[in-house]
Design an enzyme around this catalytic site. Structure first.
Site, PDB file in Angstrom:
ATOM      1  N   GLU A 261       0.857  -1.188   0.000  1.00 46.20           N
ATOM      2  CA  GLU A 261       0.000   0.000   0.000  1.00 46.20           C
ATOM      3  C   GLU A 261       0.889   1.232   0.000  1.00 46.20           C
ATOM      4  O   GLU A 261       1.823   1.336   0.793  1.00 46.20           O
ATOM      5  CB  GLU A 261      -0.916   0.037   1.237  1.00 46.20           C
ATOM      6  CG  GLU A 261      -1.905  -1.099   1.350  1.00 46.20           C
ATOM      7  CD  GLU A 261      -2.744  -1.021   2.631  1.00 46.20           C
ATOM      8  OE1 GLU A 261      -2.821   0.083   3.225  1.00 46.20           O
ATOM      9  OE2 GLU A 261      -3.323  -2.041   3.026  1.00 46.20           O
ATOM     10  N   GLU A 311     -14.002   4.936   0.880  1.00 45.75           N
ATOM     11  CA  GLU A 311     -14.779   3.952   1.637  1.00 45.75           C
ATOM     12  C   GLU A 311     -15.401   4.638   2.856  1.00 45.75           C
ATOM     13  O   GLU A 311     -14.699   4.992   3.799  1.00 45.75           O
ATOM     14  CB  GLU A 311     -13.878   2.795   2.080  1.00 45.75           C
ATOM     15  CG  GLU A 311     -13.239   2.039   0.928  1.00 45.75           C
ATOM     16  CD  GLU A 311     -12.227   1.015   1.394  1.00 45.75           C
ATOM     17  OE1 GLU A 311     -12.628  -0.060   1.881  1.00 45.75           O
ATOM     18  OE2 GLU A 311     -11.010   1.302   1.287  1.00 45.75           O
ATOM     19  N   LYS A 314     -15.047   2.964   6.668  1.00 46.92           N
ATOM     20  CA  LYS A 314     -13.784   2.658   7.317  1.00 46.92           C
ATOM     21  C   LYS A 314     -13.728   3.320   8.691  1.00 46.92           C
ATOM     22  O   LYS A 314     -14.314   4.393   8.906  1.00 46.92           O
ATOM     23  CB  LYS A 314     -12.598   3.157   6.478  1.00 46.92           C
ATOM     24  CG  LYS A 314     -12.264   2.307   5.264  1.00 46.92           C
ATOM     25  CD  LYS A 314     -10.894   2.639   4.717  1.00 46.92           C
ATOM     26  CE  LYS A 314      -9.805   2.083   5.613  1.00 46.92           C
ATOM     27  NZ  LYS A 314      -8.452   2.322   5.068  1.00 46.92           N
ATOM     28  N   GLU A 322      -9.097   8.614   6.752  1.00 45.14           N
ATOM     29  CA  GLU A 322      -9.159   7.190   6.422  1.00 45.14           C
ATOM     30  C   GLU A 322     -10.242   6.863   5.393  1.00 45.14           C
ATOM     31  O   GLU A 322     -10.133   5.876   4.673  1.00 45.14           O
ATOM     32  CB  GLU A 322      -9.390   6.357   7.683  1.00 45.14           C
ATOM     33  CG  GLU A 322      -8.137   6.110   8.499  1.00 45.14           C
ATOM     34  CD  GLU A 322      -7.128   5.227   7.780  1.00 45.14           C
ATOM     35  OE1 GLU A 322      -7.528   4.442   6.897  1.00 45.14           O
ATOM     36  OE2 GLU A 322      -5.938   5.328   8.088  1.00 45.14           O
TER      37      GLU A 322
END
Length: 476
Positions: A261, A311, A314, A322
């Site tokens: 990542e 997202e 999260k 995040e």
């Protein structure tokens, strides 16, 4: 398909693939309230020439969408499954049968990620005793199923498994509390010719320290630090080479490393903006295209960008950012120009998702005639606790809204996440549904998409209604 059209399509596909930086993949997370249809996402990956994808689970519907796509896939095993897989080899065999064998004829599965950053300091050793046995059992099950040398198991690890007290790469070594298990893991990876998978986040270096030099987080001219005979001008190289030193000191200096990542968020913090994300990716992709590598590992590198989509479910315990790591928004539309070829085309927008269906163009906002704002506080708390208000924080895209704007934003986020239910826009009589776009400046008041599950529900509902009507006409 006519021969001429087929040749043209094949040529275009080859051209897109040729323009992508070699070794680049993307992370596709699934913590969204309204996920895009997997076939739409895979189509978007293909349109952008992306040939590698990393998943955080092995959901059958998602994985099957890669069938015949030519995209290499890494499937994942969540941390909450590690204990069972560590303690019961039969469950590891079942997992491989269900999630690999059923898909392998159509999907190009290359890796299995066992756990996800299981040794984070914040987990307080929860997965310390189960991660390595789970890794062993999954690789053994893969080998026994006939995938030895074809599909390799590894553990996606956060860069916090190693450290350097002096902040110089040459002082790097594994954290004392995980050193024993890490030595077991790297020996096992080496024996199975599997890569060390590490997540490196320059943004977090900047986020976690107000004194961190901003330019050192990027690739365009940070003040260098000296380590022996090497100068480091960015934190990514320094972090990566800290791992290289760590592996060298423990006898595995040649172990393959893949960056699991790496990326930059676009909202939720003063340094999380599309502009800075573009700056980061421009620099990183250019280096990847030039096959520069790092001082201790020059040459071609493999890396998965994080991430593909925002997202909204999260955890925001680490920070509001995040939920905003996506290169694309929740609906698959691009946020900023990014040149996946690494050639520096600063105005090139990636190809967005096609065929996305949205809910009605309507928003839930605070009623214009609301005077007593003291009644609003508990309603905002409820709305934000059950939706995503991460864009309202300091330095975020919606931080400049006035008090009424903040309330409307919170109400609308809850309303959209509840599928625009009329009941979700009550808030004790303080809210109303409007048809005029409530977005203000750079602050987007989103309209939610019809997710895959909702489309199925709507189709099923339509079928039921049609059946009832047919029955009525038959009775008449």
């Amino acid at each position: 398909m006519a021969p001429a059209m087929l040749i043209a399509w094949t040529f275009c596909a080859m051209l897109v693939s040729a323009n992508l930086v070699q070794g680049i993949g993307v992370n596709w997370g699934s913590q969204s309230s309204h996920p895009l249809n997997p076939s739409i996402v895979v189509g978007m990956l293909k349109d952008n020439g992306i040939k590698q994808a990393k998943l955080f689970d092995a959901d059958g519907w998602t994985v099957s969408a890669f069938a015949g796509s030519g995209i290499e896939v890494m499937v994942g095993i969540p941390n909450n499954q590690l204990k069972d897989l560590a303690n019961h080899y039969g469950k590891a065999k079942d997992w491989v049968k269900e999630n690999v064998t059923k898909q392998i004829n159509d999907v190009d599965i290359r890796y299995v990620g066992v756990g996800n950053e299981p040794f984070l300091k914040s987990y307080n050793g929860t997965h310390l005793k189960t991660t390595f046995p789970a890794l062993q059992n999954i690789q053994k099950a893969l080998n026994e199923a006939g995938y030895r040398g074809k599909i390799k198991a590894t553990v996606p690890l956060n860069a916090d498994v190693y450290e350097a007290a002096s902040n110089k790469p040459s002082d790097g070594n594994f954290r004392k509390d995980v050193r024993d298990v890490m030595l077991q893991i790297i020996k096992f990876l080496d024996q199975n010719d599997a890569p060390f998978l590490v997540n490196i986040y320059p943004f977090l270096s900047l986020y976690q320290s107000s004194s961190f030099p901003v330019d050192f987080a990027f690739f365009d001219g940070g003040s260098p630090i000296q380590d022996r005979n090497i100068q480091y001008t960015n934190v990514f190289d320094a972090n990566f080479d800290t791992l290289v030193w760590t592996l060298r000191k423990n006898g595995y200096g040649d172990l393959k490393i893949i960056v699991g990542e790496v990326g930059w968020p676009t909202d939720g913090n003063i340094n999380a903006t599309p502009k800075l994300a573009k700056r980061f990716y421009d620099g990183f992709l250019k280096r990847m295209a030039n096959k520069k590598g790092t001082p201790l590992r020059p040459g071609q590198m493999e890396a998965y960008l994080f991430g593909l989509l925002d997202e909204d479910m999260k955890s925001i315990d680490p920070g509001d950012f995040e939920r905003h790591w996506g290169i694309f928004r929740y609906d698959g539309q691009p946020k900023f120009p990014i040149d996946f070829s690494g050639k520096g085309n600063s105005n090139k927008m990636p190809v967005g998702a096609k065929g996305v269906q949205y809910m009605d163009s309507q928003w839930c906002v605070l009623k214009q005639d609301t005077k007593n704002m003291t009644l609003v506080a508990p309603e905002i708390d409820y709305a934000c606790s059950n939706s995503d208000c991460s864009s309202l924080g300091y330095g975020s895209t919606c931080n400049s809204l006035d008090a009424r704007g903040n309330v409307s934003y919170a109400f609308n986020m809850y309303y959209q996440m509840q599928d625009q239910s009329v009941e979700a826009c009550k808030f004790n009589g303080l809210a109303e549904i409007v048809k005029q776009n409530a977005s203000k400046g750079s602050c987007l008041f989103p309209v939610q998409i019809l997710s895959a599950g909702e489309r199925l529900s709507l189709a099923y509902g339509a079928t039921i209604i049609a059946g009832l009507l047919l029955s009525l006409f038959t009775l008449v």
